[in-house]
Design a protein around this motif. Structure first.
Motif, PDB file in Angstrom:
ATOM      1  N   LEU A 684       0.638  -1.007  -0.133  1.00 24.97           N
ATOM      2  CA  LEU A 684      -0.010  -0.013  -0.109  1.00 24.97           C
ATOM      3  C   LEU A 684       0.716   1.308  -0.062  1.00 24.97           C
ATOM      4  CD1 LEU A 684      -3.178   0.556   2.070  1.00 24.97           C
ATOM      5  CD2 LEU A 684      -1.289   2.468   2.374  1.00 24.97           C
ATOM      6  N   THR A 685       0.800   2.229  -1.005  1.00 30.89           N
ATOM      7  CA  THR A 685       1.292   3.324  -0.955  1.00 30.89           C
ATOM      8  C   THR A 685       0.408   4.685  -0.923  1.00 30.89           C
ATOM      9  OG1 THR A 685       1.309   3.498  -3.366  1.00 30.89           O
ATOM     10  CG2 THR A 685       3.170   2.266  -2.296  1.00 30.89           C
ATOM     11  N   VAL A 686       0.961   5.476  -0.333  1.00 31.94           N
ATOM     12  CA  VAL A 686       0.115   6.836  -0.224  1.00 31.94           C
ATOM     13  C   VAL A 686       0.947   8.071  -0.535  1.00 31.94           C
ATOM     14  CG1 VAL A 686      -1.170   8.433   1.174  1.00 31.94           C
ATOM     15  CG2 VAL A 686      -1.281   5.768   1.587  1.00 31.94           C
ATOM     16  N   SER A 687       0.432   9.049  -1.188  1.00 31.95           N
ATOM     17  CA  SER A 687       1.386  10.159  -1.482  1.00 31.95           C
ATOM     18  C   SER A 687       0.361  11.733  -1.327  1.00 31.95           C
ATOM     19  CB  SER A 687       2.067   9.987  -2.941  1.00 31.95           C
ATOM     20  OG  SER A 687       2.433  11.442  -3.174  1.00 31.95           O
ATOM     21  N   ALA A 688       0.882  12.502  -0.771  1.00 30.76           N
ATOM     22  CA  ALA A 688       0.104  13.595  -0.378  1.00 30.76           C
ATOM     23  C   ALA A 688       0.972  14.812  -0.814  1.00 30.76           C
ATOM     24  CB  ALA A 688      -0.511  13.894   0.792  1.00 30.76           C
ATOM     25  N   ALA A 689       0.547  15.715  -1.986  1.00 31.04           N
ATOM     26  CA  ALA A 689       1.403  16.858  -2.268  1.00 31.04           C
ATOM     27  C   ALA A 689       0.472  18.074  -2.199  1.00 31.04           C
ATOM     28  CB  ALA A 689       1.826  16.697  -3.808  1.00 31.04           C
ATOM     29  N   TRP A 690       1.253  19.328  -2.064  1.00 32.74           N
ATOM     30  CA  TRP A 690       0.312  20.449  -1.859  1.00 32.74           C
ATOM     31  C   TRP A 690       1.295  21.615  -2.264  1.00 32.74           C
ATOM     32  CZ3 TRP A 690       2.490  17.419   1.741  1.00 32.74           C
ATOM     33  CH2 TRP A 690       3.552  18.007   2.605  1.00 32.74           C
ATOM     34  N   GLU A 691       0.684  22.852  -2.353  1.00 36.73           N
ATOM     35  CA  GLU A 691       1.287  24.048  -3.081  1.00 36.73           C
ATOM     36  C   GLU A 691       1.677  25.025  -2.055  1.00 36.73           C
ATOM     37  OE1 GLU A 691      -0.394  25.633  -6.346  1.00 36.73           O
ATOM     38  OE2 GLU A 691      -0.116  23.789  -7.510  1.00 36.73           O
ATOM     39  N   GLU A 692       1.037  25.244  -0.935  1.00 38.29           N
ATOM     40  CA  GLU A 692       1.271  26.248  -0.126  1.00 38.29           C
ATOM     41  C   GLU A 692       2.544  25.978   0.962  1.00 38.29           C
ATOM     42  OE1 GLU A 692      -2.904  25.878  -1.396  1.00 38.29           O
ATOM     43  OE2 GLU A 692      -1.490  24.580  -0.365  1.00 38.29           O
ATOM     44  N   ASP A 693       2.899  27.056   1.500  1.00 42.71           N
ATOM     45  CA  ASP A 693       4.044  26.753   2.366  1.00 42.71           C
ATOM     46  C   ASP A 693       3.172  26.297   3.739  1.00 42.71           C
ATOM     47  OD1 ASP A 693       6.265  27.130   4.027  1.00 42.71           O
ATOM     48  OD2 ASP A 693       6.023  29.546   4.467  1.00 42.71           O
ATOM     49  N   ALA A 694       3.205  25.296   3.777  1.00 39.98           N
ATOM     50  CA  ALA A 694       2.607  24.392   5.068  1.00 39.98           C
ATOM     51  C   ALA A 694       3.397  23.175   5.072  1.00 39.98           C
ATOM     52  CB  ALA A 694       1.232  24.236   4.461  1.00 39.98           C
ATOM     53  N   ASP A 695       2.914  22.256   6.104  1.00 39.21           N
ATOM     54  CA  ASP A 695       3.357  20.840   6.472  1.00 39.21           C
ATOM     55  C   ASP A 695       2.100  20.096   6.771  1.00 39.21           C
ATOM     56  OD1 ASP A 695       5.119  18.903   7.049  1.00 39.21           O
ATOM     57  OD2 ASP A 695       5.044  19.510   9.274  1.00 39.21           O
ATOM     58  N   VAL A 696       1.975  19.122   5.926  1.00 43.44           N
ATOM     59  CA  VAL A 696       1.161  18.110   5.901  1.00 43.44           C
ATOM     60  C   VAL A 696       1.704  16.773   6.136  1.00 43.44           C
ATOM     61  CG1 VAL A 696      -0.652  16.779   4.568  1.00 43.44           C
ATOM     62  CG2 VAL A 696      -0.303  19.351   4.530  1.00 43.44           C
ATOM     63  N   ASP A 697       0.950  15.951   7.281  1.00 42.90           N
ATOM     64  CA  ASP A 697       1.444  14.596   7.548  1.00 42.90           C
ATOM     65  C   ASP A 697       0.401  13.682   7.137  1.00 42.90           C
ATOM     66  OD1 ASP A 697       3.591  16.067   8.594  1.00 42.90           O
ATOM     67  OD2 ASP A 697       3.170  15.803  10.627  1.00 42.90           O
ATOM     68  N   VAL A 698       1.044  12.441   6.980  1.00 43.82           N
ATOM     69  CA  VAL A 698       0.002  11.208   6.499  1.00 43.82           C
ATOM     70  C   VAL A 698       0.050  10.305   7.432  1.00 43.82           C
ATOM     71  CG1 VAL A 698      -0.470   9.840   4.830  1.00 43.82           C
ATOM     72  CG2 VAL A 698       0.075  11.851   4.178  1.00 43.82           C
ATOM     73  N   TYR A 699      -0.933   9.581   7.872  1.00 44.83           N
ATOM     74  CA  TYR A 699      -0.877   8.404   8.854  1.00 44.83           C
ATOM     75  C   TYR A 699      -1.771   7.300   8.382  1.00 44.83           C
ATOM     76  CZ  TYR A 699       0.854  12.179  11.905  1.00 44.83           C
ATOM     77  OH  TYR A 699       1.293  13.432  12.459  1.00 44.83           O
ATOM     78  N   LEU A 700      -1.354   6.231   8.887  1.00 44.97           N
ATOM     79  CA  LEU A 700      -1.938   4.900   8.297  1.00 44.97           C
ATOM     80  C   LEU A 700      -2.480   4.020   9.486  1.00 44.97           C
ATOM     81  CD1 LEU A 700      -2.884   3.074   6.135  1.00 44.97           C
ATOM     82  CD2 LEU A 700      -0.852   1.855   6.321  1.00 44.97           C
ATOM     83  N   TYR A 701      -3.491   3.727   9.480  1.00 48.25           N
ATOM     84  CA  TYR A 701      -4.118   3.051  10.688  1.00 48.25           C
ATOM     85  C   TYR A 701      -4.899   1.784  10.359  1.00 48.25           C
ATOM     86  CZ  TYR A 701      -3.756   7.479  13.269  1.00 48.25           C
ATOM     87  OH  TYR A 701      -3.340   8.805  13.817  1.00 48.25           O
ATOM     88  N   ASP A 702      -4.817   0.457  11.304  1.00 50.14           N
ATOM     89  CA  ASP A 702      -5.523  -0.575  10.843  1.00 50.14           C
ATOM     90  C   ASP A 702      -7.103  -0.443  11.177  1.00 50.14           C
ATOM     91  OD1 ASP A 702      -5.504  -0.842  13.407  1.00 50.14           O
ATOM     92  OD2 ASP A 702      -4.157  -2.717  13.549  1.00 50.14           O
ATOM     93  N   SER A 703      -7.857  -1.458  11.147  1.00 51.95           N
ATOM     94  CA  SER A 703      -9.399  -1.199  11.480  1.00 51.95           C
ATOM     95  C   SER A 703      -9.642  -1.038  13.027  1.00 51.95           C
ATOM     96  CB  SER A 703      -9.982  -2.530  11.149  1.00 51.95           C
ATOM     97  OG  SER A 703      -9.479  -3.967  11.695  1.00 51.95           O
ATOM     98  N   ARG A 704      -8.540  -1.514  13.822  1.00 51.50           N
ATOM     99  CA  ARG A 704      -8.645  -1.110  15.110  1.00 51.50           C
ATOM    100  C   ARG A 704      -8.142   0.083  15.769  1.00 51.50           C
ATOM    101  NH1 ARG A 704      -7.387  -7.137  18.058  1.00 51.50           N
ATOM    102  NH2 ARG A 704      -9.162  -8.304  16.926  1.00 51.50           N
ATOM    103  N   ASN A 705      -7.819   1.017  14.737  1.00 48.92           N
ATOM    104  CA  ASN A 705      -7.333   2.434  15.004  1.00 48.92           C
ATOM    105  C   ASN A 705      -5.834   2.103  15.526  1.00 48.92           C
ATOM    106  OD1 ASN A 705      -8.291   4.665  14.319  1.00 48.92           O
ATOM    107  ND2 ASN A 705      -8.182   5.525  16.390  1.00 48.92           N
ATOM    108  N   ASN A 706      -5.106   1.121  15.313  1.00 48.22           N
ATOM    109  CA  ASN A 706      -3.657   1.237  15.649  1.00 48.22           C
ATOM    110  C   ASN A 706      -2.786   1.792  14.449  1.00 48.22           C
ATOM    111  OD1 ASN A 706      -4.002  -0.280  17.949  1.00 48.22           O
ATOM    112  ND2 ASN A 706      -4.309  -2.231  16.591  1.00 48.22           N
ATOM    113  N   LEU A 707      -1.883   2.807  14.989  1.00 44.10           N
ATOM    114  CA  LEU A 707      -1.042   3.573  13.962  1.00 44.10           C
ATOM    115  C   LEU A 707      -0.090   2.331  13.490  1.00 44.10           C
ATOM    116  CD1 LEU A 707      -0.023   6.008  12.751  1.00 44.10           C
ATOM    117  CD2 LEU A 707       1.505   6.195  14.611  1.00 44.10           C
TER     118      LEU A 707
END
Length: 753
Positions: A684-707
């Motif tokens: 599984l791959t995830v990519s998030a891109a943006w243009e503003e001067d900001a910081d965005v983070d990405v998190y992946l959890y399972d069905s039990r909400n475990n990181l």
């Protein structure tokens, strides 16, 4: 202020943690791949200057603090406002000169500028000198100017009374530095000037063999034809035997390129025996012993710079020494001298780093020092320079001489230890340094040696000897590289090869560095010399194949870094990151091998990063080099591995389904969540891109909400990849961590039918 990396460090970011937990192995248990020492490699992000209290005064010098890793477009925009940028200061700041208050207001309006504050005079003075301020006591100092094109000697003389300043000298090619003696009263006048950014003490250098007294496989390499042919080695030391080519020691006849009388006009003889001994270890031919006592590289040639003065001191003007040898054609320089200044990044360290940055094909080998019995952080300058190879001493194998030479797998008890004052790993490497048999100067008294073998040879001990032996080894390695088609191999490449191939002695890394040199293994490494370099946010990816589990896997990234500001408390300027993904999908960070998990610290101190796995898995490893923060770029680098380069082969995996989304995060709505159902195990791959001067983070959890994993750096795009062990529902969370808003594009690829 808690830095972004510190916050990211607290988040579990890779499947390596999952594999540890699922196997029932506690994360604190020692694992294959750990090194000894438990060294902190991640410093807290903050402004690394001494902000001693002082009354604010009028000044054109300002500290311009940026919001994160430096981008070239930010620098261009700031300079476009009329700001003159000077030294870079960790983390993410510059000393700048502003001639109008309007410029300061314009600067403060830029979204990526967080603060503009005066650079106070007291912050320019090294702590060791502050007690002299305003007093009549004289001190020897180096004054560093803001503008690298301005002659600081003239500036200093114009700021003070002539009687307060003596013998101010400017090193070659460093007009903005002036070295001399001045009173504490004069020092107060000097630091008040906007033309000055730092005043530091001058270290007192001395030789690195004060005890006076074919482990690295140089003999095997020599028998293969790598004898240093075509290599020129510069040696700054006490001199060479008689100093006369007609009567010089037989081991050097026909091997001398140039003799320079630096310390005593017209005299290159060696009255102490130190320089002759070092030169013999590097390239002595063994002619006086029927070839029995040869140096590491007997076909190399010598540029000897006799630096010992009439009074027994050392004349060590670094730019002159390195420049003179470089002009003669030397691309290796051996320096078995230094100051015992407890890990400090001194003016001498700075001058080495400056020259080596400007001449990246010059390799400088420096002795670590001989005061290891005083404890950690005993390594001295210039071995503390980032771009040199700092060499400690391991023991020889001469058991009849006692305990200091009875175990070649131990580090000599007097070999100076790391870390440096700012926490960097030094020494880089060790080589034999005890009871070393080499050429004896005809003019040196017997008391200067451990033991006398005969009229031509004697034994000496110290990291001086280790540095000489490694310098000869570097001549062999450079010959090997050139014959393999590497034109002007960089010093970073030489360092990466040596550190990847070193034998681990199972010692604390503050003693052994990355291990003991093994020259035969060095020629078996796979390597790349990337001279075009990378910039902030750029990445390069490589694949390494491992087919032999019987030997450790080492992957080493090294770069010749921009010289540090002497106003800064940390030396690293350009920060690259090394990450490796194992065949099982575990992610490892460079130098994070002291305590599992190996992905929760990111090195922001060293310009060497290594992945070291004692018992590697077979298969293909993905290697990534990222330009995290490159304020003085682009940054060339070198990478070497004990594995083999290979092209990545696509793994068998389930066909991917792809989903893409466009959305906006704001302060009022700082996160968005998405769910996908993986029909099979797979990638599984995830990519998030943006243009503003900001910081965005990405998190992946399972069905039990475990990181399970996260991408929580300042990368844009933020990307994560994980090998799912089973089918099921997974949640992806995209979160705004910095800035007012971020319009993002999200792409998710996951296993389908």
């Amino acid at each position: 202020m808690l830095g972004l990396r510190s916050r990211w460090q607290a988040v579990i970011t890779s499947t390596v943690v999952l594999s540890l937990l699922s196997s029932g192995v506690p994360v604190w248990a020692k694992q294959d791949g750990e090194r000894r020492g438990h060294i902190q490699i991640e410093a807290r992000e903050e402004l690394s200057i001494d902000t001693a209290s002082a009354k604010p005064g009028r000044s054109e010098l300002m500290v311009i603090q940026l919001s994160g890793p430096v981008r070239q477009e930010w620098v261009d925009e700031i300079e476009g406002l009329g700001v003159t940028l000077g030294d870079y200061l960790p983390d993410y700041a510059y000393i700048g000169k502003l001639d109008r208050s309007q410029v300061k207001r314009k600067l403060e309006k830029l979204a990526y500028v967080t603060k503009v504050t005066p650079f106070q005079p007291v912050s320019k003075v090294a702590p060791a000198l502050r007690s002299t301020l305003g007093k009549k006591r004289d001190v020897e100092v180096a004054v560093i100017g803001f503008d690298r094109r301005v002659d600081m000697r003239r500036t200093v003389n114009s700021l003070t009374l002539r009687d307060d300043v003596e013998d101010m000298q400017t090193p070659d090619d460093s007009e903005h530095i002036s070295i001399g003696t001045m009173s504490g009263e004069a020092l107060e006048d000097v630091i008040a000037s906007d033309d000055v950014i730092a005043v530091v003490p001058v270290p007192a250098n001395r030789l690195r063999n004060e005890v006076a007294s074919g482990i690295i496989h140089a003999d095997e390499l020599s028998s293969s034809g790598y004898t240093g042919a075509g290599q020129l080695v510069g040696v700054a030391d006490t001199g060479l035997d008689t100093g006369d080519e007609a009567t010089v020691h037989p081991d050097f006849r026909g091997r001398i390129e140039r003799l320079h009388a630096v310390g005593r006009p017209g005299d290159t003889s060696d009255l102490s025996g130190h320089g002759t001994h070092i030169a013999g270890s590097i390239l002595g031919t063994g002619a006086a012993s029927d070839g029995k006592y040869r140096g590491m590289a007997p076909d190399a040639r010598l540029v000897m710079q006799a630096v010992e003065t009439e009074d027994g001191g050392l004349e060590t003007d670094v730019p002159t020494l390195l420049g003179q040898a470089y002009e003669d054609g030397a691309r290796i320089h051996s320096d078995s001298w230094g100051a015992d200044d407890e890990g400090a990044y001194s003016i001498t360290s700075y001058l080495f780093d400056k020259f080596l940055w400007e001449h990246p094909d010059m390799t400088a080998i420096v002795a670590a020092g001989n005061v290891g019995d005083t404890g950690y952080q005993s390594i001295g300058s210039p071995a503390t320079a980032k771009n040199v190879i700092a060499v400690g001493a391991s023991e020889s194998d001469r058991r009849r001489f006692g305990s200091q030479a009875d175990d070649p797998d131990e580090v000599w008890r007097y070999s100076s230890r790391g870390l440096t004052e700012d926490g960097r790993i030094k020494p880089d490497i060790v080589a034999p340094g005890t009871s070393i048999l080499s050429a004896r100067s005809a003019l040196a008294p017997g008391k200067n040696f451990d033991r006398i073998e005969n009229d031509r040879y004697a034994y000496m001990t110290g990291t001086s000897m280790s540095a000489g032996i490694l310098a000869g080894g570097v001549a062999q390695i450079r010959q090997f590289l050139e014959e393999r088609g590497e034109k002007s191999p960089s010093a970073a490449l030489v360092k990466a090869i040596l550190l990847s191939s070193a034998d681990d002695l199972a010692e604390d890394m503050r003693l052994q560095g990355y291990g003991r040199a093994n020259l035969v293994n060095a020629t078996k490494t796979s390597y790349k010399d990337v001279k075009e370099g990378i910039k902030t946010r750029e990445k390069a990816t490589y694949s390494v194949k491992v087919s032999d589990r019987s030997k450790p896997l080492a992957i080493t990234l090294a770069w010749t870094d921009y010289p540090a500001s002497l106003a800064a408390k940390r030396a690293l300027v350009n920060d690259l990151n090394l990450t490796v993904t194992t065949p099982k999908g575990e992610k490892l960070n460079g130098n994070d091998f002291f305590e599992a998990p190996y992905n929760d610290e990111v090195d922001n101190l060293n310009n060497v990063e290594q992945i070291w796995i004692k018992e590697p898995q077979k298969g293909t490893y993905t290697v990534t080099v990222q330009g995290y923060n490159i304020p003085k770029g682009p940054q060339p680098y070198a990478i070497a591995t004990t594995g083999e380069w290979t092209r990545s082969e696509p793994e068998e995996e389930s066909p991917s389904k792809v989903r893409e989304y466009n959305a906006t995060l704001t302060v009022k709505k700082p996160y968005q969540e998405y769910r996908v159902r993986a029909m099979k195990k797979g990638i599984l791959t995830v990519s998030a891109a943006w243009e503003e001067d900001a910081d965005v983070d990405v998190y992946l959890y399972d069905s039990r909400n475990n990181l399970l994993a996260s991408a929580a750096r300042e990368d844009n795009p933020e990307q994560l990849e994980i090998s799912l062990k089973k089918s099921g529902v997974y949640k992806i969370r995209v979160e705004l961590k910095k800035g007012k808003q971020a319009k993002y594009h999200l792409r998710i690829a996951y296993p389908g039918y």
